[in-house]
Design an enzyme around this catalytic site. Structure first.
Site, PDB file in Angstrom:
ATOM      1  CG  HIS A 138      43.411  34.258  29.786  1.00 45.74           C
ATOM      2  ND1 HIS A 138      44.071  33.175  29.241  1.00 45.74           N
ATOM      3  CD2 HIS A 138      42.189  34.286  29.192  1.00 45.74           C
ATOM      4  CE1 HIS A 138      43.286  32.579  28.362  1.00 45.74           C
ATOM      5  NE2 HIS A 138      42.144  33.240  28.312  1.00 45.74           N
ATOM      6  CD  GLU A 163      48.033  33.541  33.175  1.00 49.88           C
ATOM      7  OE1 GLU A 163      48.332  32.358  33.383  1.00 49.88           O
ATOM      8  OE2 GLU A 163      46.886  33.893  32.825  1.00 49.88           O
TER       9      GLU A 163
END
Length: 194
Positions: free
Chosen positions: A84, A86
């Site tokens: 992801h 993040e």
């Protein structure tokens, strides 16, 4: 069960090649809006280059606004469900400052900006990463509205982070961030998570 490859003992987590020419590391982004616009631009470029889903993230030094690391969704490109935006931004920031914690003494405070509210996996990483602040653009409901539903993130998750001293800001430039999700839906790409 048939394995395609022999066992591997290393893992490469990389960003697409276009990121190098698109990002100025060390650049100081003075305002929250400037920092969020960078993450939104990363998400949009990830779609335009066909290198992943509509998610971007960046880690900044909190005081100076200096850009430390960025991440874009790489789930499909890297064949890695944990890739992801993040997660990549946090991992690359920790590698860059040579510390597993972005909040250790002497490191200064760091913050994570993300174009869309994080999933539960990414919120767990936030807790362990040491960032002192998380700023989100689009909200979970915006992603869910276009069938980009991840692992659930609960109000209790955010409450737990706040109780541990992590400041949470949601909905910054939400309309701009949501527009990227809509652009992705219009292109009808494969549904990655994060």
């Amino acid at each position: 069960m048939r394995w395609e490859r022999p066992p591997l003992h290393e893992l490469a987590v990389t960003l697409p090649s276009w990121v190098h020419s698109s990002v100025s590391y060390g650049r100081e982004c003075r305002s929250d809006e400037e920092r969020m616009r960078l993450t939104i631009r990363l998400a949009r470029e990830n779609i335009a280059h066909g290198t992943g889903g509509p998610f971007g993230a960046a880690v900044f030094e909190r005081e100076s606004g200096r850009l430390v690391a960025v991440g874009v969704n790489g789930v499909v490109r890297l064949n890695n469900a944990t890739a992801h935006a993040e997660m990549l931004a946090l991992q690359l920031a920790q590698r860059r400052i040579v510390s597993y914690s972005l909040g250790r003494d002497g490191q200064g405070a760091h913050e994570l900006f993300t174009s869309c509210a994080p999933c539960s996996m990414c919120l767990g990483a936030v807790l362990w990463s040491g960032v002192s602040r998380v700023v989100c653009g689009a909200e979970r409901a915006d992603a869910e509205r276009i069938a980009l539903e991840d692992a659930p993130a609960f109000d209790e998750s955010y409450a737990h982070l706040r109780a541990r001293g992590v400041e949470i800001v949601t909905g910054l430039l939400r309309d701009e961030a949501r527009a990227v999700l809509e652009e992705y839906r219009a292109k009808a790409g494969p549904v990655p998570h994060g």
